[in-house]
Design a protein around this motif. Structure first.
Motif, PDB file in Angstrom:
ATOM      1  N   ILE A 128      15.911  -5.873   9.965  1.00  0.00           N
ATOM      2  CA  ILE A 128      15.207  -5.459   8.746  1.00  0.00           C
ATOM      3  C   ILE A 128      14.235  -6.577   8.397  1.00  0.00           C
ATOM      4  CG2 ILE A 128      15.444  -4.757   6.338  1.00  0.00           C
ATOM      5  CD1 ILE A 128      18.392  -4.009   7.002  1.00  0.00           C
ATOM      6  N   LEU A 129      12.955  -6.264   8.433  1.00  0.00           N
ATOM      7  CA  LEU A 129      11.899  -7.259   8.313  1.00  0.00           C
ATOM      8  C   LEU A 129      10.903  -6.833   7.244  1.00  0.00           C
ATOM      9  CD1 LEU A 129      10.257  -9.703   9.561  1.00  0.00           C
ATOM     10  CD2 LEU A 129       9.267  -8.022  11.136  1.00  0.00           C
ATOM     11  N   SER A 130      10.414  -7.783   6.459  1.00  0.00           N
ATOM     12  CA  SER A 130       9.362  -7.465   5.497  1.00  0.00           C
ATOM     13  C   SER A 130       8.313  -8.563   5.478  1.00  0.00           C
ATOM     14  CB  SER A 130       9.933  -7.264   4.085  1.00  0.00           C
ATOM     15  OG  SER A 130      10.281  -8.495   3.495  1.00  0.00           O
ATOM     16  N   GLY A 131       7.082  -8.173   5.130  1.00  0.00           N
ATOM     17  CA  GLY A 131       6.000  -9.143   5.035  1.00  0.00           C
ATOM     18  C   GLY A 131       4.763  -8.504   4.443  1.00  0.00           C
ATOM     19  N   PRO A 132       3.832  -9.328   3.971  1.00  0.00           N
ATOM     20  CA  PRO A 132       2.683  -8.823   3.220  1.00  0.00           C
ATOM     21  C   PRO A 132       1.501  -8.396   4.083  1.00  0.00           C
ATOM     22  CG  PRO A 132       2.651 -11.204   3.227  1.00  0.00           C
ATOM     23  CD  PRO A 132       3.894 -10.799   3.970  1.00  0.00           C
ATOM     24  N   MET A 133       0.727  -7.441   3.555  1.00  0.00           N
ATOM     25  CA  MET A 133      -0.615  -7.181   4.058  1.00  0.00           C
ATOM     26  C   MET A 133      -1.629  -7.762   3.072  1.00  0.00           C
ATOM     27  SD  MET A 133      -2.496  -3.762   5.482  1.00  0.00           S
ATOM     28  CE  MET A 133      -3.505  -3.196   4.104  1.00  0.00           C
ATOM     29  N   GLU A 165      11.427   2.600  11.451  1.00  0.00           N
ATOM     30  CA  GLU A 165      10.573   3.020  10.344  1.00  0.00           C
ATOM     31  C   GLU A 165       9.755   1.840   9.814  1.00  0.00           C
ATOM     32  OE1 GLU A 165      12.500   3.911   6.512  1.00  0.00           O
ATOM     33  OE2 GLU A 165      14.407   3.584   7.534  1.00  0.00           O
ATOM     34  N   ILE A 166       8.592   2.175   9.288  1.00  0.00           N
ATOM     35  CA  ILE A 166       7.722   1.205   8.626  1.00  0.00           C
ATOM     36  C   ILE A 166       7.322   1.818   7.299  1.00  0.00           C
ATOM     37  CG2 ILE A 166       5.569  -0.096   8.712  1.00  0.00           C
ATOM     38  CD1 ILE A 166       5.675   0.054  11.748  1.00  0.00           C
ATOM     39  N   VAL A 167       7.703   1.177   6.208  1.00  0.00           N
ATOM     40  CA  VAL A 167       7.478   1.734   4.868  1.00  0.00           C
ATOM     41  C   VAL A 167       6.481   0.859   4.113  1.00  0.00           C
ATOM     42  CG1 VAL A 167       8.576   2.440   2.707  1.00  0.00           C
ATOM     43  CG2 VAL A 167       9.840   2.616   4.869  1.00  0.00           C
ATOM     44  N   SER A 168       5.429   1.494   3.581  1.00  0.00           N
ATOM     45  CA  SER A 168       4.433   0.788   2.782  1.00  0.00           C
ATOM     46  C   SER A 168       4.958   0.574   1.374  1.00  0.00           C
ATOM     47  CB  SER A 168       3.133   1.602   2.718  1.00  0.00           C
ATOM     48  OG  SER A 168       2.632   1.844   4.013  1.00  0.00           O
ATOM     49  N   ASN A 169       4.860  -0.649   0.887  1.00  0.00           N
ATOM     50  CA  ASN A 169       5.328  -0.994  -0.464  1.00  0.00           C
ATOM     51  C   ASN A 169       4.144  -1.022  -1.413  1.00  0.00           C
ATOM     52  OD1 ASN A 169       7.219  -3.498   1.244  1.00  0.00           O
ATOM     53  ND2 ASN A 169       7.848  -1.413   0.871  1.00  0.00           N
ATOM     54  N   GLY A 170       3.918   0.102  -2.078  1.00  0.00           N
ATOM     55  CA  GLY A 170       2.793   0.232  -2.993  1.00  0.00           C
ATOM     56  C   GLY A 170       1.567   0.763  -2.286  1.00  0.00           C
ATOM     57  N   GLY A 171       0.806   1.602  -3.016  1.00  0.00           N
ATOM     58  CA  GLY A 171      -0.427   2.146  -2.477  1.00  0.00           C
ATOM     59  C   GLY A 171      -1.644   1.442  -3.047  1.00  0.00           C
ATOM     60  N   ALA A 172      -2.801   2.090  -2.887  1.00  0.00           N
ATOM     61  CA  ALA A 172      -4.067   1.470  -3.260  1.00  0.00           C
ATOM     62  C   ALA A 172      -4.156   1.157  -4.756  1.00  0.00           C
ATOM     63  CB  ALA A 172      -5.226   2.376  -2.843  1.00  0.00           C
ATOM     64  N   PHE A 223      -0.675   8.342  -4.544  1.00  0.00           N
ATOM     65  CA  PHE A 223      -0.235   7.298  -3.617  1.00  0.00           C
ATOM     66  C   PHE A 223      -1.046   7.355  -2.325  1.00  0.00           C
ATOM     67  CE2 PHE A 223       2.452   5.737  -0.142  1.00  0.00           C
ATOM     68  CZ  PHE A 223       2.730   4.467  -0.613  1.00  0.00           C
ATOM     69  N   ASN A 224      -1.646   6.224  -1.976  1.00  0.00           N
ATOM     70  CA  ASN A 224      -2.413   6.121  -0.732  1.00  0.00           C
ATOM     71  C   ASN A 224      -2.119   4.774  -0.086  1.00  0.00           C
ATOM     72  OD1 ASN A 224      -4.255   5.984   1.358  1.00  0.00           O
ATOM     73  ND2 ASN A 224      -5.938   6.838   0.164  1.00  0.00           N
ATOM     74  N   PRO A 225      -1.360   4.756   1.025  1.00  0.00           N
ATOM     75  CA  PRO A 225      -0.923   3.495   1.632  1.00  0.00           C
ATOM     76  C   PRO A 225      -1.985   2.818   2.497  1.00  0.00           C
ATOM     77  CG  PRO A 225      -0.057   5.337   2.874  1.00  0.00           C
ATOM     78  CD  PRO A 225      -0.771   5.925   1.692  1.00  0.00           C
ATOM     79  N   ILE A 226      -3.213   3.334   2.477  1.00  0.00           N
ATOM     80  CA  ILE A 226      -4.250   2.711   3.307  1.00  0.00           C
ATOM     81  C   ILE A 226      -4.526   1.276   2.868  1.00  0.00           C
ATOM     82  CG2 ILE A 226      -6.235   3.480   1.915  1.00  0.00           C
ATOM     83  CD1 ILE A 226      -7.667   4.007   4.645  1.00  0.00           C
ATOM     84  N   ASN A 227      -4.278   0.990   1.588  1.00  0.00           N
ATOM     85  CA  ASN A 227      -4.419  -0.376   1.085  1.00  0.00           C
ATOM     86  C   ASN A 227      -3.140  -0.743   0.353  1.00  0.00           C
ATOM     87  OD1 ASN A 227      -5.603  -2.846   0.628  1.00  0.00           O
ATOM     88  ND2 ASN A 227      -6.715  -2.191  -1.195  1.00  0.00           N
ATOM     89  N   THR A 228      -2.167  -1.180   1.122  1.00  0.00           N
ATOM     90  CA  THR A 228      -0.852  -1.508   0.574  1.00  0.00           C
ATOM     91  C   THR A 228      -0.699  -3.019   0.425  1.00  0.00           C
ATOM     92  OG1 THR A 228       1.526  -1.094   0.822  1.00  0.00           O
ATOM     93  CG2 THR A 228       0.318  -1.678   2.816  1.00  0.00           C
ATOM     94  N   MET A 229       0.326  -3.438  -0.304  1.00  0.00           N
ATOM     95  CA  MET A 229       0.588  -4.859  -0.481  1.00  0.00           C
ATOM     96  C   MET A 229       1.537  -5.422   0.557  1.00  0.00           C
ATOM     97  SD  MET A 229       0.945  -5.164  -4.623  1.00  0.00           S
ATOM     98  CE  MET A 229       1.619  -3.520  -4.845  1.00  0.00           C
ATOM     99  N   ASN A 230       2.471  -4.591   1.043  1.00  0.00           N
ATOM    100  CA  ASN A 230       3.596  -5.139   1.783  1.00  0.00           C
ATOM    101  C   ASN A 230       4.215  -4.038   2.634  1.00  0.00           C
ATOM    102  OD1 ASN A 230       5.152  -7.852   1.530  1.00  0.00           O
ATOM    103  ND2 ASN A 230       6.793  -6.334   1.647  1.00  0.00           N
ATOM    104  N   TYR A 231       5.042  -4.445   3.590  1.00  0.00           N
ATOM    105  CA  TYR A 231       5.784  -3.484   4.414  1.00  0.00           C
ATOM    106  C   TYR A 231       7.250  -3.894   4.524  1.00  0.00           C
ATOM    107  CZ  TYR A 231       1.287  -1.716   6.138  1.00  0.00           C
ATOM    108  OH  TYR A 231       0.028  -1.173   6.241  1.00  0.00           O
ATOM    109  N   VAL A 232       8.120  -2.894   4.549  1.00  0.00           N
ATOM    110  CA  VAL A 232       9.500  -3.070   4.982  1.00  0.00           C
ATOM    111  C   VAL A 232       9.636  -2.323   6.299  1.00  0.00           C
ATOM    112  CG1 VAL A 232      11.917  -2.470   4.531  1.00  0.00           C
ATOM    113  CG2 VAL A 232      10.505  -3.379   2.689  1.00  0.00           C
ATOM    114  N   VAL A 233      10.081  -3.040   7.315  1.00  0.00           N
ATOM    115  CA  VAL A 233      10.151  -2.493   8.661  1.00  0.00           C
ATOM    116  C   VAL A 233      11.603  -2.573   9.168  1.00  0.00           C
ATOM    117  CG1 VAL A 233       9.181  -2.622  10.993  1.00  0.00           C
ATOM    118  CG2 VAL A 233       7.843  -3.452   9.039  1.00  0.00           C
TER     119      VAL A 233
END
Length: 238
Positions: A128-133, A165-172, A223-233
């Motif tokens: 279980i990994l997370s990190g920012p975009m 799975e790769i989950v976007s944390n927050g949308g645009a 909700f639009n994950p094209i510009n997200t803050m973070n991911y949980v993978v």
């Protein structure tokens, strides 16, 4: 340069509410991380870059042992093993779950971290990994990378993982709101009086709370994950 020990780290996941200046990222990040831990964590768990182990509370009843490693000791002395993330002195295939949250951007050899997670996991174990975009520079100069979902998929598959799975944390909208809060929060000695005055009013009137409410609402409705803050993978070792 050696890294500073006893740095302040997140301690209590329950203290992040609407008045927190980073509420917009934690709102979705913590929800998605909690879901991943509840669904995939099991057996003996290693937390790479554990800090103060803020997420240990979520693993209760899910794991039999919680071991934390980090490059420096945390402010609450929670680190069990002091080591680099790409060179962990523990036995191969000795963990059922590996967790690493908001650490990978600070590791020069990020592929080495992922490779170590693969080595340390038993077959059918989960990483279980997370990190920012998006995020501002922090803990400088040890802030090296930002990752898209495709970047995460690439480095995980390169190590031998199968991505679950790769989950976007927050949308645009949430990202925009967080950028607003960050921009008004940043102190700049070179700013003119107008900019300094606007930032002062923003903090004094606690406008960041209004920003949190408005942009959390907009993110939920559009909700639009094209510009997200973070991911949980979540990735699996076959």
């Amino acid at each position: 340069m050696s890294r500073e020990a006893n740095l302040s780290r997140l301690e209590n996941v329950e203290k992040i509410d609407i008045s927190h200046r980073e509420y917009l990222v934690y709102l979705s990040f913590h929800k998605d991380l909690y879901t991943a831990i509840q669904q995939y964590a099991k057996g003996k768990l290693l937390d790479i870059g554990c800090g103060n182990k803020p997420y240990e509370i979520w693993s209760g009843g899910k794991v039999s042992e919680y071991v934390g490693c980090d490059i420096v000791q945390s402010s609450l002395n929670k680190v069990d093993v002091l080591c680099e993330a790409n060179n962990i002195p523990l036995e191969s295939m000795s963990f059922d779950t590996v967790l690493s949250t908001q650490v990978i951007e600070h590791v020069e050899d990020h592929q080495g971290l992922v490779n170590e997670a693969f080595r340390l996991l038993k077959p059918n174990g989960y990483f279980i990994l997370s990190g920012p975009m998006y995020w501002n520079l922090h803990e400088e100069p040890y802030d090296f990378f930002r990752f898209t979902k495709h970047g995460f998929k690439y480095i995980l598959e390169k190590a031998g993982f199968e991505v679950s799975e790769i989950v976007s944390n927050g949308g645009a909208w949430a990202t925009l709101g967080q950028v607003i809060n960050h921009t008004f929060e940043f102190r700049n000695t070179n700013a003119n009086k107008v900019a300094k005055g606007l930032k002062y009013l923003f903090r004094k009137l606690r406008i960041y709370i209004l920003v949190n409410r408005i942009f959390a609402y907009l993110d939920k409705k559009d909700f639009n994950p094209i510009n997200t803050m973070n991911y949980v993978v979540v990735a699996r070792k076959n």
